[in-house]
Design an enzyme around this catalytic site. Structure first.
Site, short mmCIF file in Angstrom:
data_model
loop_
_atom_site.label_atom_id
_atom_site.label_comp_id
_atom_site.label_asym_id
_atom_site.label_seq_id
_atom_site.Cartn_x
_atom_site.Cartn_y
_atom_site.Cartn_z
N CYS A 3 0.86 -1.18 0.00
CA CYS A 3 0.00 0.00 0.00
C CYS A 3 0.90 1.23 0.00
O CYS A 3 2.09 1.14 -0.34
CB CYS A 3 -1.00 -0.02 1.15
SG CYS A 3 -0.27 0.05 2.81
N ASN A 6 2.31 1.58 4.24
CA ASN A 6 2.64 0.31 4.92
C ASN A 6 2.38 0.38 6.42
O ASN A 6 3.09 -0.23 7.22
CB ASN A 6 4.08 -0.13 4.63
CG ASN A 6 4.40 -1.57 5.01
OD1 ASN A 6 5.53 -1.90 5.34
ND2 ASN A 6 3.41 -2.45 4.99
N CYS A 8 -1.36 0.97 7.40
CA CYS A 8 -2.79 0.70 7.60
C CYS A 8 -3.26 -0.57 6.88
O CYS A 8 -3.59 -1.56 7.52
CB CYS A 8 -3.64 1.88 7.12
SG CYS A 8 -3.34 3.40 8.05
N ARG A 9 -3.29 -0.55 5.55
CA ARG A 9 -3.91 -1.65 4.79
C ARG A 9 -2.99 -2.86 4.62
O ARG A 9 -3.37 -3.99 4.95
CB ARG A 9 -4.35 -1.14 3.40
CG ARG A 9 -5.46 -0.15 3.44
CD ARG A 9 -5.63 0.56 2.11
NE ARG A 9 -4.51 1.47 1.86
CZ ARG A 9 -4.32 2.16 0.73
NH1 ARG A 9 -5.17 2.03 -0.25
NH2 ARG A 9 -3.28 2.97 0.61
N SER A 10 -1.79 -2.65 4.06
CA SER A 10 -0.96 -3.82 3.76
C SER A 10 -0.47 -4.56 5.02
O SER A 10 -0.31 -5.79 4.95
CB SER A 10 0.21 -3.47 2.83
OG SER A 10 1.06 -2.49 3.37
N ASP A 114 -8.29 3.63 1.32
CA ASP A 114 -7.31 4.05 2.31
C ASP A 114 -8.07 4.59 3.54
O ASP A 114 -8.78 5.58 3.44
CB ASP A 114 -6.43 5.14 1.70
CG ASP A 114 -5.29 5.53 2.62
OD1 ASP A 114 -5.33 5.16 3.81
OD2 ASP A 114 -4.37 6.22 2.15
P1 4NP Z 1 -1.77 2.88 4.10
O1 4NP Z 1 -2.41 4.24 4.65
O2 4NP Z 1 -1.28 3.20 2.70
O3 4NP Z 1 -2.94 1.94 4.08
O4 4NP Z 1 -0.69 2.50 5.05
C1 4NP Z 1 -1.69 5.43 4.72
C2 4NP Z 1 -0.82 5.66 5.75
C3 4NP Z 1 -0.12 6.84 5.83
C4 4NP Z 1 -0.28 7.79 4.85
C5 4NP Z 1 -1.15 7.56 3.80
C6 4NP Z 1 -1.84 6.37 3.72
N1 4NP Z 1 0.42 9.02 4.93
O5 4NP Z 1 0.16 9.89 4.11
O6 4NP Z 1 1.27 9.17 5.83
#
Ligand code: 4NP
Length: 142
Positions: A3, A6, A8-10, A114
């Site tokens: 994702c 790295n 939240c989702r992955s 997201d």
């Molecule tokens: P992820 O979510 O891609 O599912 O881990 C996010 C985590 C952090 C950020 C964006 C999306 N960020 O902008 O810091």
């Protein structure tokens, strides 16, 4: 499992798949990574850790890493959460063999939303990832 951050989702996808493959005694490896570098070395978002724990998965020890080209050779399947991730990962692919390993985690051209900016999304995102993870393992076993 890839994702953006790295965190939240992955990490959810990694933790769920790791437990499912262990439960089935499959000799497979799973990892996750992000296309963005902001959270390298950090644990998963505490909301992801919490929702995973609610459903019986422990992702607290996982740490964020950056997606790098070496992963194309280390893994057979590279599953990305959304189309931005798809674009960013494919930019790093050096061959058709690499490109062929990459696809969306969900079926039917769907993306995993997201949840970073909306606490309410962690539960539905978890359930979407868990359901797909179970089917994915069945498919890969064939
Ligand atoms: P992820 O979510 O891609 O599912 O881990 C996010 C985590 C952090 C950020 C964006 C999306 N960020 O902008 O810091």
């Amino acid at each position: 499992m890839v994702c953006l951050g790295n965190i939240c989702r992955s990490p959810l996808a990694e933790g769920i798949v790791r437990k499912l493959i262990a439960d089935e005694n499959l000799d497979w490896e799973v990892a996750s990574a992000g296309t963005g570098n902001w959270h390298i070395g950090q644990p998963a978002d505490k909301r992801s850790i919490a929702i995973a724990a609610t459903y019986g998965y422990d992702i607290a020890k996982q740490r964020a890493r950056l997606f790098g080209q070496e992963l194309f050779d280390e893994f057979d399947h590279i599953l990305v959460m959304d189309k931005n991730n798809l674009r960013d990962v494919l930019k790093l692919a050096a061959s058709e063999e690499h490109r062929e390993k990459v696809r969306l985690f969900l079926t039917g051209d769907r993306e995993v939303t997201d949840p970073y900016f909306d606490d309410q999304l962690f539960d539905p995102v978890f359930l979407t990832i868990e359901e797909r993870a179970k089917r994915l393992i069945k498919e890969l076993k064939k």
